[in-house]
Design a protein around this motif. Structure first.
Motif, PDB file in Angstrom:
ATOM      1  N   TRP A   1      -4.747  44.602 -16.357  1.00 14.96           N
ATOM      2  CA  TRP A   1      -4.575  45.078 -17.719  1.00 14.96           C
ATOM      3  C   TRP A   1      -4.664  43.915 -18.687  1.00 14.96           C
ATOM      4  CZ3 TRP A   1      -0.422  44.775 -14.344  1.00 14.96           C
ATOM      5  CH2 TRP A   1       0.641  43.960 -14.719  1.00 14.96           C
ATOM      6  N   ASP A   2      -4.866  44.260 -19.950  1.00  9.26           N
ATOM      7  CA  ASP A   2      -4.885  43.256 -20.995  1.00  9.26           C
ATOM      8  C   ASP A   2      -4.014  43.762 -22.136  1.00  9.26           C
ATOM      9  OD1 ASP A   2      -6.348  45.137 -22.412  1.00  9.26           O
ATOM     10  OD2 ASP A   2      -8.216  44.030 -22.348  1.00  9.26           O
ATOM     11  N   MET A   3      -4.116  43.121 -23.289  1.00 12.34           N
ATOM     12  CA  MET A   3      -3.243  43.473 -24.409  1.00 12.34           C
ATOM     13  C   MET A   3      -3.539  44.862 -24.978  1.00 12.34           C
ATOM     14  SD  MET A   3      -4.731  40.921 -27.232  1.00 12.34           S
ATOM     15  CE  MET A   3      -6.141  41.356 -28.216  1.00 12.34           C
TER      16      MET A   3
ATOM     17  N   ILE B   1     -11.000  38.154 -11.863  1.00  8.52           N
ATOM     18  CA  ILE B   1     -10.458  36.900 -12.392  1.00  8.52           C
ATOM     19  C   ILE B   1     -11.473  36.234 -13.314  1.00  8.52           C
ATOM     20  CG2 ILE B   1      -9.708  34.562 -11.763  1.00  8.52           C
ATOM     21  CD1 ILE B   1      -8.389  35.852  -9.267  1.00  8.52           C
ATOM     22  N   LEU B   2     -12.742  36.261 -12.943  1.00  6.27           N
ATOM     23  CA  LEU B   2     -13.775  35.695 -13.802  1.00  6.27           C
ATOM     24  C   LEU B   2     -13.801  36.414 -15.154  1.00  6.27           C
ATOM     25  CD1 LEU B   2     -16.172  33.773 -14.208  1.00  6.27           C
ATOM     26  CD2 LEU B   2     -17.625  35.527 -13.183  1.00  6.27           C
ATOM     27  N   ARG B   3     -13.739  37.732 -15.138  1.00  2.51           N
ATOM     28  CA  ARG B   3     -13.708  38.511 -16.392  1.00  2.51           C
ATOM     29  C   ARG B   3     -12.501  38.115 -17.231  1.00  2.51           C
ATOM     30  NH1 ARG B   3     -15.479  42.919 -19.038  1.00  2.51           N
ATOM     31  NH2 ARG B   3     -13.978  44.319 -20.001  1.00  2.51           N
ATOM     32  N   ALA B   4     -11.361  37.939 -16.588  1.00  2.00           N
ATOM     33  CA  ALA B   4     -10.148  37.556 -17.313  1.00  2.00           C
ATOM     34  C   ALA B   4     -10.286  36.180 -17.949  1.00  2.00           C
ATOM     35  CB  ALA B   4      -8.955  37.591 -16.366  1.00  2.00           C
ATOM     36  N   LYS B   5     -10.872  35.250 -17.223  1.00  2.00           N
ATOM     37  CA  LYS B   5     -11.027  33.883 -17.749  1.00  2.00           C
ATOM     38  C   LYS B   5     -12.032  33.834 -18.893  1.00  2.00           C
ATOM     39  CE  LYS B   5      -9.596  31.340 -13.666  1.00  2.00           C
ATOM     40  NZ  LYS B   5      -9.979  30.377 -12.621  1.00  2.00           N
ATOM     41  N   VAL B   6     -13.116  34.582 -18.781  1.00  2.00           N
ATOM     42  CA  VAL B   6     -14.153  34.579 -19.815  1.00  2.00           C
ATOM     43  C   VAL B   6     -13.653  35.256 -21.098  1.00  2.00           C
ATOM     44  CG1 VAL B   6     -16.436  35.510 -20.392  1.00  2.00           C
ATOM     45  CG2 VAL B   6     -16.055  34.425 -18.185  1.00  2.00           C
ATOM     46  N   ASN B   7     -12.768  36.227 -20.953  1.00  2.00           N
ATOM     47  CA  ASN B   7     -12.224  36.958 -22.098  1.00  2.00           C
ATOM     48  C   ASN B   7     -10.760  36.599 -22.322  1.00  2.00           C
ATOM     49  OD1 ASN B   7     -14.496  38.877 -22.834  1.00  2.00           O
ATOM     50  ND2 ASN B   7     -14.278  39.257 -20.640  1.00  2.00           N
ATOM     51  N   SER B   8     -10.468  35.324 -22.388  1.00  2.00           N
ATOM     52  CA  SER B   8      -9.076  34.861 -22.471  1.00  2.00           C
ATOM     53  C   SER B   8      -8.355  35.372 -23.722  1.00  2.00           C
ATOM     54  CB  SER B   8      -9.017  33.340 -22.415  1.00  2.00           C
ATOM     55  OG  SER B   8      -9.730  32.781 -23.507  1.00  2.00           O
ATOM     56  N   GLN B   9      -9.098  35.714 -24.765  1.00  2.00           N
ATOM     57  CA  GLN B   9      -8.475  36.220 -25.984  1.00  2.00           C
ATOM     58  C   GLN B   9      -7.787  37.574 -25.763  1.00  2.00           C
ATOM     59  OE1 GLN B   9     -11.753  36.250 -25.381  1.00  2.00           O
ATOM     60  NE2 GLN B   9     -12.559  38.240 -25.994  1.00  2.00           N
ATOM     61  N   ARG B  10      -8.096  38.225 -24.647  1.00  2.00           N
ATOM     62  CA  ARG B  10      -7.502  39.534 -24.350  1.00  2.00           C
ATOM     63  C   ARG B  10      -6.245  39.425 -23.482  1.00  2.00           C
ATOM     64  NH1 ARG B  10     -12.179  43.634 -22.785  1.00  2.00           N
ATOM     65  NH2 ARG B  10     -10.407  45.038 -22.795  1.00  2.00           N
ATOM     66  N   HIS B  11      -5.931  38.232 -22.992  1.00  2.00           N
ATOM     67  CA  HIS B  11      -4.690  37.973 -22.240  1.00  2.00           C
ATOM     68  C   HIS B  11      -4.520  38.910 -21.044  1.00  2.00           C
ATOM     69  CE1 HIS B  11      -3.635  35.212 -25.409  1.00  2.00           C
ATOM     70  NE2 HIS B  11      -3.862  36.171 -26.294  1.00  2.00           N
ATOM     71  N   TYR B  12      -5.446  38.823 -20.106  1.00  2.00           N
ATOM     72  CA  TYR B  12      -5.424  39.658 -18.906  1.00  2.00           C
ATOM     73  C   TYR B  12      -4.296  39.278 -17.954  1.00  2.00           C
ATOM     74  CZ  TYR B  12      -9.912  42.004 -19.560  1.00  2.00           C
ATOM     75  OH  TYR B  12     -10.928  42.803 -20.004  1.00  2.00           O
ATOM     76  N   GLU B  13      -3.888  40.277 -17.163  1.00  2.00           N
ATOM     77  CA  GLU B  13      -2.955  40.073 -16.049  1.00  2.00           C
ATOM     78  C   GLU B  13      -3.468  40.898 -14.874  1.00  2.00           C
ATOM     79  OE1 GLU B  13       1.325  39.895 -16.918  1.00  2.00           O
ATOM     80  OE2 GLU B  13       0.755  40.456 -18.962  1.00  2.00           O
ATOM     81  N   ILE B  14      -3.408  40.296 -13.683  1.00  2.00           N
ATOM     82  CA  ILE B  14      -3.846  40.978 -12.460  1.00  2.00           C
ATOM     83  C   ILE B  14      -2.728  40.849 -11.430  1.00  2.00           C
ATOM     84  CG2 ILE B  14      -5.595  41.110 -10.652  1.00  2.00           C
ATOM     85  CD1 ILE B  14      -7.474  39.579 -12.613  1.00  2.00           C
ATOM     86  N   TYR B  15      -2.249  41.978 -10.935  1.00  2.00           N
ATOM     87  CA  TYR B  15      -1.143  42.012  -9.983  1.00  2.00           C
ATOM     88  C   TYR B  15      -1.442  42.965  -8.833  1.00  2.00           C
ATOM     89  CZ  TYR B  15       2.300  39.621 -12.952  1.00  2.00           C
ATOM     90  OH  TYR B  15       2.989  38.689 -13.673  1.00  2.00           O
ATOM     91  N   ALA B  16      -0.885  42.668  -7.670  1.00  2.00           N
ATOM     92  CA  ALA B  16      -0.834  43.606  -6.550  1.00  2.00           C
ATOM     93  C   ALA B  16       0.613  44.070  -6.443  1.00  2.00           C
ATOM     94  CB  ALA B  16      -1.262  42.937  -5.257  1.00  2.00           C
TER      95      ALA B  16
ATOM     96  N   ARG C   1      -0.967  35.713 -19.940  1.00  2.00           N
ATOM     97  CA  ARG C   1      -0.069  36.416 -20.852  1.00  2.00           C
ATOM     98  C   ARG C   1       0.210  35.559 -22.080  1.00  2.00           C
ATOM     99  NH1 ARG C   1       5.864  38.361 -18.915  1.00  2.00           N
ATOM    100  NH2 ARG C   1       6.428  39.508 -20.790  1.00  2.00           N
ATOM    101  N   ALA C   2       0.141  36.177 -23.239  1.00  2.00           N
ATOM    102  CA  ALA C   2       0.368  35.457 -24.497  1.00  2.00           C
ATOM    103  C   ALA C   2       1.829  35.018 -24.590  1.00  2.00           C
ATOM    104  CB  ALA C   2       0.022  36.348 -25.680  1.00  2.00           C
ATOM    105  N   ASN C   3       2.018  33.773 -24.942  1.00  2.00           N
ATOM    106  CA  ASN C   3       3.350  33.229 -25.140  1.00  2.00           C
ATOM    107  C   ASN C   3       3.735  33.437 -26.600  1.00  2.00           C
ATOM    108  OD1 ASN C   3       5.693  31.723 -25.396  1.00  2.00           O
ATOM    109  ND2 ASN C   3       4.899  29.964 -24.267  1.00  2.00           N
TER     110      ASN C   3
END
Length: 123
Positions: A15-17, A63-78, A114-116
């Motif tokens: 998910w993202d923001m 993870i690549l998608r999350a890193k490329v779109n860092s402005q969206r603050h992705y999180e990936i969990y199991a 995650r945005a601080n």
């Protein structure tokens, strides 16, 4: 005697923001992978080509998608849950913060940007 223990299912969520982007039932993928292995063993024994591909979680691409779109603050969990996939999706729709916090508490983090809030200048 019947077991009153609820069945747990393992998921990978991304998910993202803006909300839930991806929810994958990994428990089902494990069963599909076992079937794939059995079928490929028979293909090898019969001297046939391995044409079947296993089902998988595209974690590297996520993870690549999350890193490329860092402005969206992705999180990936199991995580493991007794909730159904539909219940998880509905909870993310209705109360995304509650679901994200619950998964963070019980899940295994693969990636988080995650945005601080302390670093945010504009909220």
């Amino acid at each position: 005697m019947r077991s009153s223990k609820k069945k747990t299912t393992r998921f990978v969520a991304m998910w993202d923001m803006t909300g839930l982007e991806c929810l994958i039932n990994v428990t089902n993928l494990n069963k599909e992978h076992e079937q794939w292995e059995k079928e490929n063993i028979f293909r090898i024994l019969k001297d046939q080509n391995r044409t079947l591909k296993p089902a998988h979680v595209p974690l590297e691409m996520m993870i690549l998608r999350a890193k490329v779109n860092s402005q969206r603050h992705y999180e990936i969990y199991a995580f493991d849950s007794e909730l159904s996939e539909q219940d998880i999706r509905e909870t993310f729709e209705d109360s995304p913060q509650v679901m994200a916090d619950a998964i963070r508490n019980v899940g295994h983090k693969f990636y988080s940007d995650r945005a601080n809030k302390k670093q945010q200048v504009i909220v």
